[in-house]
Design a protein around this motif. Structure first.
Motif, PDB file in Angstrom:
ATOM      1  N   ASP A  44       0.808  -1.215   0.000  1.00 39.02           N
ATOM      2  CA  ASP A  44       0.000   0.000   0.000  1.00 39.02           C
ATOM      3  C   ASP A  44       0.845   1.270   0.000  1.00 39.02           C
ATOM      4  OD1 ASP A  44       1.064  -0.337   2.489  1.00 39.02           O
ATOM      5  OD2 ASP A  44      -0.771   0.144   3.596  1.00 39.02           O
ATOM      6  N   SER A  45       2.120   1.144  -0.352  1.00 36.05           N
ATOM      7  CA  SER A  45       3.014   2.308  -0.296  1.00 36.05           C
ATOM      8  C   SER A  45       2.797   3.278  -1.449  1.00 36.05           C
ATOM      9  CB  SER A  45       4.481   1.861  -0.291  1.00 36.05           C
ATOM     10  OG  SER A  45       4.784   1.129   0.863  1.00 36.05           O
ATOM     11  N   VAL A  46       2.397   2.775  -2.601  1.00 34.15           N
ATOM     12  CA  VAL A  46       2.289   3.599  -3.797  1.00 34.15           C
ATOM     13  C   VAL A  46       0.845   3.630  -4.287  1.00 34.15           C
ATOM     14  CG1 VAL A  46       3.103   3.965  -6.155  1.00 34.15           C
ATOM     15  CG2 VAL A  46       4.644   2.962  -4.466  1.00 34.15           C
ATOM     16  N   SER A  47       0.342   4.840  -4.515  1.00 28.07           N
ATOM     17  CA  SER A  47      -0.966   5.007  -5.143  1.00 28.07           C
ATOM     18  C   SER A  47      -0.737   5.423  -6.590  1.00 28.07           C
ATOM     19  CB  SER A  47      -1.796   6.068  -4.406  1.00 28.07           C
ATOM     20  OG  SER A  47      -2.035   5.688  -3.071  1.00 28.07           O
ATOM     21  N   PHE A  48      -0.924   4.507  -7.501  1.00 26.15           N
ATOM     22  CA  PHE A  48      -0.655   4.796  -8.908  1.00 26.15           C
ATOM     23  C   PHE A  48      -1.800   5.605  -9.534  1.00 26.15           C
ATOM     24  CE2 PHE A  48       1.913   1.002  -8.065  1.00 26.15           C
ATOM     25  CZ  PHE A  48       3.150   1.432  -8.543  1.00 26.15           C
ATOM     26  N   SER A  49      -1.473   6.305 -10.637  1.00 28.58           N
ATOM     27  CA  SER A  49      -2.449   7.090 -11.398  1.00 28.58           C
ATOM     28  C   SER A  49      -3.170   8.102 -10.518  1.00 28.58           C
ATOM     29  CB  SER A  49      -3.470   6.163 -12.081  1.00 28.58           C
ATOM     30  OG  SER A  49      -2.819   5.260 -12.939  1.00 28.58           O
ATOM     31  N   SER A  50      -2.435   8.705  -9.589  1.00 25.97           N
ATOM     32  CA  SER A  50      -3.007   9.714  -8.693  1.00 25.97           C
ATOM     33  C   SER A  50      -2.503  11.082  -9.137  1.00 25.97           C
ATOM     34  CB  SER A  50      -2.601   9.433  -7.248  1.00 25.97           C
ATOM     35  OG  SER A  50      -3.031   8.163  -6.831  1.00 25.97           O
ATOM     36  N   ARG A  51      -3.310  11.792  -9.896  1.00 28.11           N
ATOM     37  CA  ARG A  51      -2.869  13.081 -10.441  1.00 28.11           C
ATOM     38  C   ARG A  51      -3.019  14.196  -9.406  1.00 28.11           C
ATOM     39  NH1 ARG A  51      -1.856  13.462 -15.768  1.00 28.11           N
ATOM     40  NH2 ARG A  51      -2.356  11.675 -17.067  1.00 28.11           N
ATOM     41  N   LEU A  52      -1.987  15.002  -9.294  1.00 28.01           N
ATOM     42  CA  LEU A  52      -1.986  16.132  -8.379  1.00 28.01           C
ATOM     43  C   LEU A  52      -2.643  17.330  -9.053  1.00 28.01           C
ATOM     44  CD1 LEU A  52      -0.892  17.228  -5.627  1.00 28.01           C
ATOM     45  CD2 LEU A  52       1.137  17.965  -6.891  1.00 28.01           C
ATOM     46  N   VAL A  53      -3.602  17.958  -8.355  1.00 27.18           N
ATOM     47  CA  VAL A  53      -4.278  19.123  -8.928  1.00 27.18           C
ATOM     48  C   VAL A  53      -3.968  20.403  -8.153  1.00 27.18           C
ATOM     49  CG1 VAL A  53      -6.149  17.789  -9.942  1.00 27.18           C
ATOM     50  CG2 VAL A  53      -6.389  18.642  -7.598  1.00 27.18           C
ATOM     51  N   ASN A  54      -3.512  20.270  -6.900  1.00 25.63           N
ATOM     52  CA  ASN A  54      -3.189  21.473  -6.135  1.00 25.63           C
ATOM     53  C   ASN A  54      -2.214  21.146  -5.013  1.00 25.63           C
ATOM     54  OD1 ASN A  54      -3.490  24.280  -5.542  1.00 25.63           O
ATOM     55  ND2 ASN A  54      -4.777  23.737  -3.783  1.00 25.63           N
ATOM     56  N   ILE A  55      -1.359  22.106  -4.708  1.00 27.28           N
ATOM     57  CA  ILE A  55      -0.400  21.960  -3.628  1.00 27.28           C
ATOM     58  C   ILE A  55      -0.343  23.268  -2.871  1.00 27.28           C
ATOM     59  CG2 ILE A  55       1.476  22.511  -5.231  1.00 27.28           C
ATOM     60  CD1 ILE A  55       3.363  20.898  -3.449  1.00 27.28           C
ATOM     61  N   GLN A  56      -0.322  23.194  -1.547  1.00 27.45           N
ATOM     62  CA  GLN A  56      -0.220  24.410  -0.751  1.00 27.45           C
ATOM     63  C   GLN A  56       0.448  24.114   0.585  1.00 27.45           C
ATOM     64  OE1 GLN A  56      -4.578  25.074  -0.711  1.00 27.45           O
ATOM     65  NE2 GLN A  56      -4.442  25.042   1.539  1.00 27.45           N
ATOM     66  N   ARG A  57       1.145  25.122   1.111  1.00 30.08           N
ATOM     67  CA  ARG A  57       1.826  24.972   2.383  1.00 30.08           C
ATOM     68  C   ARG A  57       0.879  25.343   3.518  1.00 30.08           C
ATOM     69  NH1 ARG A  57       7.162  24.927   1.756  1.00 30.08           N
ATOM     70  NH2 ARG A  57       7.109  26.621   0.229  1.00 30.08           N
ATOM     71  N   GLU A  58       0.848  24.510   4.556  1.00 29.13           N
ATOM     72  CA  GLU A  58      -0.040  24.744   5.679  1.00 29.13           C
ATOM     73  C   GLU A  58       0.698  25.476   6.805  1.00 29.13           C
ATOM     74  OE1 GLU A  58      -1.380  20.471   5.968  1.00 29.13           O
ATOM     75  OE2 GLU A  58      -3.327  21.453   5.810  1.00 29.13           O
ATOM     76  N   GLU A  59      -0.063  26.026   7.742  1.00 28.69           N
ATOM     77  CA  GLU A  59       0.527  26.819   8.817  1.00 28.69           C
ATOM     78  C   GLU A  59       1.460  26.001   9.707  1.00 28.69           C
ATOM     79  OE1 GLU A  59      -2.498  28.788  11.003  1.00 28.69           O
ATOM     80  OE2 GLU A  59      -3.133  30.075   9.322  1.00 28.69           O
ATOM     81  N   ASN A  60       1.189  24.710   9.839  1.00 33.31           N
ATOM     82  CA  ASN A  60       2.032  23.862  10.689  1.00 33.31           C
ATOM     83  C   ASN A  60       3.318  23.409  10.002  1.00 33.31           C
ATOM     84  OD1 ASN A  60       1.097  21.997   8.851  1.00 33.31           O
ATOM     85  ND2 ASN A  60       0.056  20.696  10.360  1.00 33.31           N
TER      86      ASN A  60
END
Length: 323
Positions: A44-60
């Motif tokens: 269960d280490s790799v989730s294939f075909s998982s497209r990233l649509v957004n990335i953001q830095r959180e306060e923590n």
């Protein structure tokens, strides 16, 4: 390695061990390589075909990743190996890779009764077009046809059209190449514009920001003319693993410092290779008849030496694991 002209005449042949005992070629189907690496991990280490649509830095200080399927991940560390069109690289301020003026058709010929070729790389050079094929298993043969094009052109998903365009480019070329293309399943034929990104010192963004770092094509896409794109990604992984191990084991280095140290060590290798691959591709794609005559009758038969030409493939590193 055997190099032929488009009419089938052999211009030169090399034996890697005769040229340089340290040199060899391993042709591996990408799917097999990825499966082999993934199989070393928990299921269960790799989730294939998982497209990233957004990335953001959180306060923590963590990084939130939103995937196309609606799921979200909150990560302490992000190692972005998401390829040429990397959304993470775009988020970090990197420009889109630049088109270099030629495209390539690629495919995997399938011989169910066993492919008939010796373990060699077969190159064929024409005017503004070149091709190659090489066995990657007992039944499969990888091939490409690279051609000049003033623009990347539209994305083509019709596999019959891809096959038709490939055949038109090399219609009268050696029969072995045409046979490999004919025996290629439709779902393995692709057409891609060739691109790269030059990592100019000072002008280019750093490879990391905080605890987010780029690896492989996401950071340094290069043209395939030296055969080093995927190899450099593997080198990146080795160096980055070593730097992270040092950071985890010692309080003297933070994760952020490990990422910066990785960039400093790798930049001096990948930037020159990117430029060299671009220059080699430009020379090999020239369509000027005079240049092609000189290449076919003087440069390749009499001047090229394989050992020095492959010196860039040498990469030494200490094992990551010890008994």
């Amino acid at each position: 390695m055997v190099i032929k002209s488009e009419d089938g005449n052999e211009m030169r042949s090399f034996n890697f061990k005769d040229e340089d005992e340290s040199q060899e070629v391993r042709a591996v189907e990408r799917r097999i390589l990825l499966e082999t690496l993934a199989n070393q991990l928990p299921s269960d280490s790799v989730s294939f075909s998982s497209r990233l649509v957004n990335i953001q830095r959180e306060e923590n200080g963590e990084t939130k990743l939103q995937l196309q399927d609606g799921s979200e991940l909150s990560a302490k560390v992000v190692i972005a190996c998401d390829g040429i069109g990397s959304p993470v690289a775009k988020w970090m301020g990197f420009p889109q890779p630049k088109y270099v003026g030629h495209c390539a058709f690629r495919g995997l010929g399938y011989f169910p009764e066993g492919q008939p070729f010796n373990p060699r790389v077969n190159y064929i050079y024409g005017k503004g077009i070149r091709a190659a094929y090489v066995p990657v298993s007992s039944t499969k043969v990888y091939w490409f046809v690279c051609f000049n094009s003033s623009s990347p052109g539209p994305k083509i998903t019709d596999t019959s059209l891809l096959r038709q365009q490939t055949n038109e480019l090399v219609r009268n070329w050696p029969a072995d190449l045409l046979n490999v293309i004919d025996l290629t399943p439709d779902d393995t034929i692709i057409r891609t514009p060739l691109v790269d990104r030059w990592l100019w010192p000072v002008a280019s963004p750093p490879a990391s920001t905080g605890k987010v770092v780029l690896v492989g094509d996401a950071w340094h896409p290069m043209t395939p003319n030296l055969g080093q794109g995927a190899c450099c990604a593997l080198e990146d992984a080795v160096v980055l693993a070593k730097k992270l191990a040092e950071a985890v084991k010692s309080e003297a280095m933070s994760i952020e410092e490990a990422f910066r140290s990785y960039q400093d060590e790798r930049w001096g290798r990948v930037f020159p290779l990117t430029i060299r691959a671009n220059v080699v591709g430009t020379l090999l794609q020239w369509d000027d008849p005079l240049w092609c005559f000189v290449r076919n009758n003087i440069v390749i038969p009499k001047l090229v030496s394989l050992g020095p030409a492959l010196e860039h493939t040498n990469f030494e590193f200490e094992p990551l694991l010890t008994n």
